[in-house]
Scaffold this motif. Sequence first.
Motif, mmCIF file in Angstrom:
data_model
loop_
_atom_site.group_PDB
_atom_site.id
_atom_site.type_symbol
_atom_site.label_atom_id
_atom_site.label_comp_id
_atom_site.label_asym_id
_atom_site.label_seq_id
_atom_site.Cartn_x
_atom_site.Cartn_y
_atom_site.Cartn_z
ATOM 1 N N ALA A 1 -4.043 4.088 7.885
ATOM 2 C CA ALA A 1 -5.235 3.851 7.381
ATOM 3 C C ALA A 1 -5.128 2.889 6.270
ATOM 4 N N LEU A 2 -4.101 3.424 5.433
ATOM 5 C CA LEU A 2 -4.034 2.770 3.945
ATOM 6 C C LEU A 2 -3.573 1.187 4.165
ATOM 7 N N GLY A 3 -2.587 0.930 5.226
ATOM 8 C CA GLY A 3 -2.108 -0.082 5.381
ATOM 9 C C GLY A 3 -3.518 -1.181 6.068
ATOM 10 N N LEU A 4 -4.169 -0.662 7.003
ATOM 11 C CA LEU A 4 -5.213 -1.436 7.534
ATOM 12 C C LEU A 4 -6.304 -1.580 6.479
ATOM 13 N N ALA A 5 -6.431 -0.539 5.550
ATOM 14 C CA ALA A 5 -7.392 -1.051 4.687
ATOM 15 C C ALA A 5 -7.286 -2.088 3.594
ATOM 16 N N GLN A 6 -6.016 -2.341 3.328
ATOM 17 C CA GLN A 6 -5.947 -3.315 2.586
ATOM 18 C C GLN A 6 -5.885 -4.750 3.078
ATOM 19 N N ALA A 7 -5.385 -4.695 4.474
ATOM 20 C CA ALA A 7 -5.301 -5.847 5.255
ATOM 21 C C ALA A 7 -6.517 -6.373 5.648
ATOM 22 N N CYS A 8 -7.803 -5.152 5.780
ATOM 23 C CA CYS A 8 -8.815 -5.540 6.578
ATOM 24 C C CYS A 8 -9.672 -6.260 5.230
ATOM 25 N N LEU A 9 -9.558 -5.923 4.035
ATOM 26 C CA LEU A 9 -9.997 -6.574 2.904
ATOM 27 C C LEU A 9 -9.493 -8.165 2.915
ATOM 28 N N TYR A 10 -8.334 -8.302 3.219
ATOM 29 C CA TYR A 10 -7.936 -9.599 3.015
ATOM 30 C C TYR A 10 -8.323 -10.401 4.200
ATOM 31 N N TYR A 11 -8.615 -10.022 5.256
ATOM 32 C CA TYR A 11 -8.857 -10.684 6.634
ATOM 33 C C TYR A 11 -10.513 -10.553 6.965
ATOM 34 N N LYS A 12 -11.143 -9.795 5.974
ATOM 35 C CA LYS A 12 -12.584 -9.638 5.894
ATOM 36 C C LYS A 12 -13.057 -9.189 7.013
ATOM 37 N N SER B 1 0.636 -1.211 0.037
ATOM 38 C CA SER B 1 0.109 -0.125 0.014
ATOM 39 C C SER B 1 0.844 1.152 -0.047
ATOM 40 N N GLY B 2 2.128 1.172 -0.051
ATOM 41 C CA GLY B 2 3.024 2.080 -0.323
ATOM 42 C C GLY B 2 3.766 2.661 1.043
ATOM 43 N N SER B 3 3.753 2.308 2.101
ATOM 44 C CA SER B 3 4.519 2.579 3.166
ATOM 45 C C SER B 3 4.916 1.726 4.175
ATOM 46 N N VAL B 4 5.796 2.267 5.302
ATOM 47 C CA VAL B 4 6.149 1.619 6.374
ATOM 48 C C VAL B 4 5.032 1.071 7.149
ATOM 49 N N LYS B 5 3.946 1.773 7.232
ATOM 50 C CA LYS B 5 2.806 1.445 8.052
ATOM 51 C C LYS B 5 2.086 -0.051 7.756
ATOM 52 N N ASP B 6 2.420 -0.354 6.338
ATOM 53 C CA ASP B 6 1.934 -1.727 6.084
ATOM 54 C C ASP B 6 2.339 -2.724 7.174
ATOM 55 N N ARG B 7 3.725 -2.541 7.581
ATOM 56 C CA ARG B 7 4.191 -3.561 8.718
ATOM 57 C C ARG B 7 3.588 -3.450 9.759
ATOM 58 N N THR B 8 3.035 -2.293 10.494
ATOM 59 C CA THR B 8 2.739 -2.217 11.532
ATOM 60 C C THR B 8 1.228 -2.676 11.574
ATOM 61 N N ALA B 9 0.483 -2.332 10.604
ATOM 62 C CA ALA B 9 -0.750 -2.612 10.301
ATOM 63 C C ALA B 9 -1.089 -4.126 10.332
ATOM 64 N N MET B 10 -0.445 -4.918 9.625
ATOM 65 C CA MET B 10 -0.269 -6.301 9.345
ATOM 66 C C MET B 10 0.138 -7.177 10.458
ATOM 67 N N ASN B 11 0.794 -6.429 11.375
ATOM 68 C CA ASN B 11 1.618 -7.068 12.728
ATOM 69 C C ASN B 11 0.466 -7.152 13.509
ATOM 70 N N ILE B 12 -0.343 -5.841 13.695
ATOM 71 C CA ILE B 12 -1.385 -5.736 14.775
ATOM 72 C C ILE B 12 -2.521 -6.629 14.536
ATOM 73 N N LEU B 13 -3.021 -6.582 13.109
ATOM 74 C CA LEU B 13 -4.127 -7.436 12.966
ATOM 75 C C LEU B 13 -3.721 -8.922 12.972
ATOM 76 N N ARG B 14 -2.528 -9.380 12.542
ATOM 77 C CA ARG B 14 -2.406 -10.669 12.460
ATOM 78 C C ARG B 14 -2.325 -11.325 13.954
ATOM 79 N N GLU B 15 -1.736 -10.653 14.802
ATOM 80 C CA GLU B 15 -1.494 -10.892 16.415
ATOM 81 C C GLU B 15 -3.063 -10.869 17.024
ATOM 82 N N ALA B 16 -4.013 -9.850 16.659
ATOM 83 C CA ALA B 16 -5.197 -9.658 17.238
ATOM 84 C C ALA B 16 -5.797 -10.990 16.637
ATOM 85 N N ILE B 17 -5.886 -11.297 15.777
ATOM 86 C CA ILE B 17 -6.550 -12.422 15.279
ATOM 87 C C ILE B 17 -5.928 -13.901 15.648
ATOM 88 N N ALA B 18 -4.717 -13.783 15.854
ATOM 89 C CA ALA B 18 -4.166 -15.263 16.367
ATOM 90 C C ALA B 18 -4.476 -15.219 17.860
#
Length: 334
Positions: free
Chosen positions: A83-94, A47-64
Amino acid sequence: MIALEKSHKIAKHFINTVGHTPLVELGNIFNKPGVKVFGKLELANPSGSVKDRTAMNILREAIATGEIQPGDTIIESSSGNMALGLAQACLYYKLQLVVVVDPHINQHTEKLLRTYGAKIVQVKSPNENGGYLGARLKKVQQLLLDIPNSYWSNQYGNPNNPLAHHDTMTEIMEALNYKVDYLFIAVSTCGTIMGCADYIEKNNINTRIIAVDAIGSVLFGGSPGERIIPGHGASVPSQFLDSSKLWDHVEVSDLDCVLGCWSLLKKEGILCGGSTGGVVSAIQKYEYHLPDNSNCVLLLCDRGDRYLDTIYNREWLLKKIAGVKNHLNPIGGW
């Protein structure tokens, strides 16, 4: 010149493409002989930024841990990249996503968020003490009460924010054979910089970290003031920041951010956002304090295409950034 090995692996899912970004030597923009500066191309994340790492790690751990389930609603306050990092991750994780923004959000980012399917809630005025960030955080708390099955990803206090950047540091250190003398990082939530600092402390590495903050930010005790360029600085203290783990900090103005962005574009051909421009200017101010034979690293935090209507727009610059004409005339297609 560091030659990085090309990867020919096929990712099973897009989430596997987050991280492992290239490192590039910036040989044209800095002036001190004997000092090498490398940029970590975080703009290469999906999604074009370092925040992809943050967003993905937060959601992945909360799901786990079972804190969130498919169909739940994620709520976050963000100036754009998180927000953009979360937006793409939220689509993937429904998952559903509600983003709380303020009037400083740029139109390009807003269009991207709507395309991803995020719901946008905008606060109209700042809090008396906490500024726009304080107002956004207050709105987040209200939304958590109003929306069933909602979860605050909380980039400002979730420990999985800094933990995401242990991987960032591993990549940097392995690429440069653990020879990193100085690391320059823009600060806002301070998750990125403290994740890097924790990694350095844990592994007993001698890298010195320089924080790059905005004039008008309160992170290092300054007085709150107006800031035009988003993405760095804060109007409330950080829950992560431990300044004892940092070597120094440098403050940059909105004009510094613009100058850094245009300098990076004209001399290196790299189109980045405002916080990266601030870091470029900070290194230019600081480089004559750097010893000979130093290796320095900065994060090229995000792509500049979402700033085409602001930082890279003549009319906007002349209207919003004091003194810009004397420094940047002519630039680009002016």
